[in-house]
Design an enzyme around this catalytic site. Structure first.
Site, mmCIF file in Angstrom:
data_model
loop_
_atom_site.group_PDB
_atom_site.id
_atom_site.type_symbol
_atom_site.label_atom_id
_atom_site.label_comp_id
_atom_site.label_asym_id
_atom_site.label_seq_id
_atom_site.Cartn_x
_atom_site.Cartn_y
_atom_site.Cartn_z
ATOM 1 N N CYS A 262 0.789 -1.237 0.000
ATOM 2 C CA CYS A 262 0.000 0.000 0.000
ATOM 3 C C CYS A 262 0.818 1.282 0.000
ATOM 4 C CB CYS A 262 -0.938 -0.021 1.196
ATOM 5 S SG CYS A 262 -1.997 -1.466 1.159
HETATM 6 C C1 UGA Z 1 -1.048 0.683 5.435
HETATM 7 C C2 UGA Z 1 -1.758 1.710 6.349
HETATM 8 O O1 UGA Z 1 -1.116 1.714 7.607
HETATM 9 C C3 UGA Z 1 -3.236 1.328 6.518
HETATM 10 O O2 UGA Z 1 -3.895 2.315 7.298
HETATM 11 C C4 UGA Z 1 -3.886 1.246 5.149
HETATM 12 O O3 UGA Z 1 -5.248 0.884 5.246
HETATM 13 C C5 UGA Z 1 -3.162 0.221 4.325
HETATM 14 O O4 UGA Z 1 -1.763 0.598 4.202
HETATM 15 C C6 UGA Z 1 -3.816 0.174 2.978
HETATM 16 O O5 UGA Z 1 -3.728 1.147 2.240
HETATM 17 O O6 UGA Z 1 -4.551 -0.786 2.696
HETATM 18 P P1 UGA Z 1 0.056 -1.720 5.791
HETATM 19 O O7 UGA Z 1 0.423 -1.727 4.346
HETATM 20 O O8 UGA Z 1 -0.495 -2.952 6.394
HETATM 21 O O9 UGA Z 1 -1.034 -0.562 6.101
HETATM 22 O O10 UGA Z 1 1.402 -1.335 6.518
HETATM 23 P P2 UGA Z 1 1.850 -0.463 7.771
HETATM 24 O O11 UGA Z 1 1.636 -1.184 9.034
HETATM 25 O O12 UGA Z 1 1.332 0.921 7.662
HETATM 26 O O13 UGA Z 1 3.444 -0.440 7.494
HETATM 27 C C7 UGA Z 1 3.959 -0.009 6.236
HETATM 28 C C8 UGA Z 1 5.466 -0.067 6.204
HETATM 29 O O14 UGA Z 1 6.010 0.980 7.026
HETATM 30 C C9 UGA Z 1 6.070 -1.352 6.731
HETATM 31 O O15 UGA Z 1 7.142 -1.747 5.904
HETATM 32 C C10 UGA Z 1 6.575 -0.993 8.112
HETATM 33 O O16 UGA Z 1 7.656 -1.785 8.537
HETATM 34 C C11 UGA Z 1 6.989 0.454 7.887
HETATM 35 N N1 UGA Z 1 6.997 1.248 9.136
HETATM 36 C C12 UGA Z 1 5.849 1.528 9.791
HETATM 37 C C13 UGA Z 1 8.219 1.742 9.611
HETATM 38 O O17 UGA Z 1 9.284 1.522 9.012
HETATM 39 N N2 UGA Z 1 8.206 2.502 10.741
HETATM 40 C C14 UGA Z 1 7.067 2.769 11.421
HETATM 41 O O18 UGA Z 1 7.144 3.479 12.459
HETATM 42 C C15 UGA Z 1 5.859 2.275 10.940
#
Ligand code: UGA
Length: 419
Positions: A262
């Site tokens: 996403c």
């Molecule tokens: C993301 C959004 O968080 C959701 O709200 C949204 O609904 C979804 O995309 C979507 O569009 O369907 P997701 O793809 O499951 O959800 O992933 P996240 O948990 O947001 O993490 C994304 C990336 O950021 C991961 O690689 C994670 O490791 C990284 N991340 C996240 C960091 O490096 N640092 C952080 O503090 C948080």
């Protein structure tokens, strides 16, 4: 077909993480739900009560509900509301491919010709602002009995069911109150604010939310890169920042950058649609550039300790794009492993869930092993923050940590990517 208890009959087209969670979630809320997907294997598994995706909570919830899955779009005819949940993957130019949204919408149009009574079609897939109006409205070619709403999801992989049952907000994009009311009614017993707006604003709320989360991650990575060069700990800095209620503590975990299906693609899509509207999204371009460069730091840090990688064995702990998922789409592990192999390194890897998916991309050139075997490599890189990596014995090893696994600090040589 409204059921006597006031609940609606719902169909959900596209049973990926978003669609299946939406279907199961509404079923948990007491609605009768039919899930529709063109993949017969997926349909078969769901009807057997087996979850086709590794997703915490979804497997258990699927067993609790009576969800009927089918590959036949005509089944939507017997429902009141259809949620379109097809994926919107990226195209080579950064814009999104609408095939899995448009195609089901076309099938639905054919089916709805036979419909007697009202039917609401809800666009739940993530799309750039203007898509529903420009693409879905003409495809559905609707009459006064067929309504359209936009209802973006904010589900995270790994906690999707919980996010569905306890949403932060419910956004409804509508053109006519009648249809917005119908959708708001479905959500009436959720303890969350309902925001009603127009189609494009609803679409933009989703895009802007993901772009903001991506921005926070790149921002803290940049601060982390600065901290590392100045000898400070970015996690301490983030803790101090997060105590400010205006800032908050979430999405300030510095590391190898954001991956997954996403955030990277939605960011590209927003940059690309801004360009189409003659606006250069400079901040977002920089967020993207930082995210592309961040994994390169892992290689640079590794080479400080092993200058020549040719012939060295590098162990990789974690292949999924984040913990608690088996999803490897846009996982930073893919590009890091490619870079290691280009330099002639041999790669041994372990992930508690994602190895079967990773094998599809690297069938032969990566040796899949246990975590202990991975630790025998010349150096180890930590690329996913799985809890279990805190139980390993890193003593005597060289560890380059991209995810802040505290136990790894006991290694003989320990380098955090930005701490
Ligand atoms: C993301 C959004 O968080 C959701 O709200 C949204 O609904 C979804 O995309 C979507 O569009 O369907 P997701 O793809 O499951 O959800 O992933 P996240 O948990 O947001 O993490 C994304 C990336 O950021 C991961 O690689 C994670 O490791 C990284 N991340 C996240 C960091 O490096 N640092 C952080 O503090 C948080």
């Amino acid at each position: 077909m409204t059921r006597t208890n006031g609940k609606k009959t719902i169909s959900v087209i596209g049973l990926g993480v978003v669609g299946l969670t939406t279907a199961v979630g509404f079923a948990l809320k007491g609605h009768k739900v039919i899930g529709i997907d063109i993949d017969p294997e997926k349909v078969r598994k769901i009807n057997e009560g087996t979850c086709p995706i590794f997703e915490e909570g979804l497997s258990c919830a699927l067993k609790e509900v009576n969800l009927i899955a089918t590959a036949d779009h005509r089944q939507a005819l017997d429902t009141d509301i259809t949620f379109l949940c097809g994926g919107t993957p990226p195209k080579a130019d950064g814009s999104i491919d609408l095939f899995f949204l448009e195609e089901p919408a076309k099938q639905l149009r054919a089916v709805l010709k036979e419909k007697i009574g009202d039917h609401l079609v809800v666009v739940r897939s993530t799309v750039v602002p203007g898509t529903t109006e420009k693409v879905i409205v003409p495809v559905l070619n609707h009459n006064e009995h067929v309504g359209i709403c936009v209802n973006p999801e904010f589900l995270r992989e790994g906690t999707a069911v919980e996010d569905f049952m306890k949403p932060s907000r419910i956004v409804i994009g509508e053109k006519e109150n009648k249809w917005g009311d119908m959708l708001a009614d479905v959500y009436k017993d959720y303890n969350a604010p309902i925001m009603r707006t127009d189609f494009s604003t609803a679409e933009m709320i989703k895009q802007a939310s993901n772009a903001y989360l991506a921005t926070r991650v790149s921002f803290i990575n940049e601060i982390g890169n600065i901290c590392k060069s100045m000898g400070m700990d970015v996690y301490e800095v983030a803790k101090g920042m997060g105590l400010d209620a205006r800032i908050g503590k979430d999405y300030l975990n510095a590391g190898i950058g954001f991956g997954g299906f996403c955030l990277p693609k939605d960011l590209s899509a927003l940059i690309s649609s801004a360009k189409d509207a003659n606006y250069r999204a400079g901040i977002l371009e920089e967020v993207q550039r930082l995210n592309i460069n961040q994994p390169v730091r892992m290689l640079t840090l590794l080479k400080k300790h092993i200058p020549v990688l040719k012939g060295a064995t590098i162990g990789i702990l974690g292949l999924a794009f984040k913990a608690d998922t088996d999803d490897i789409r846009k996982s930073k592990a893919i590009e890091i492993i490619h870079a290691l192999q280009e330099e002639g390194a041999k790669v041994t890897a372990y992930d508690p869930q994602a190895m079967p998916n990773f094998r599809k991309v690297f069938p032969d050139s990566v040796k899949y092993a246990t975590a202990d075997e991975v630790l025998n490599a010349d150096a180890v890189m930590i690329l996913t923050e799985w809890d279990e990596f805190n139980n390993l014995d890193y003593r005597g090893k060289i560890v380059i940590d991209g995810r802040r696994v505290l136990k790894a600090r006991e290694a003989r040589i320990y380098e955090g990517i930005c701490w």
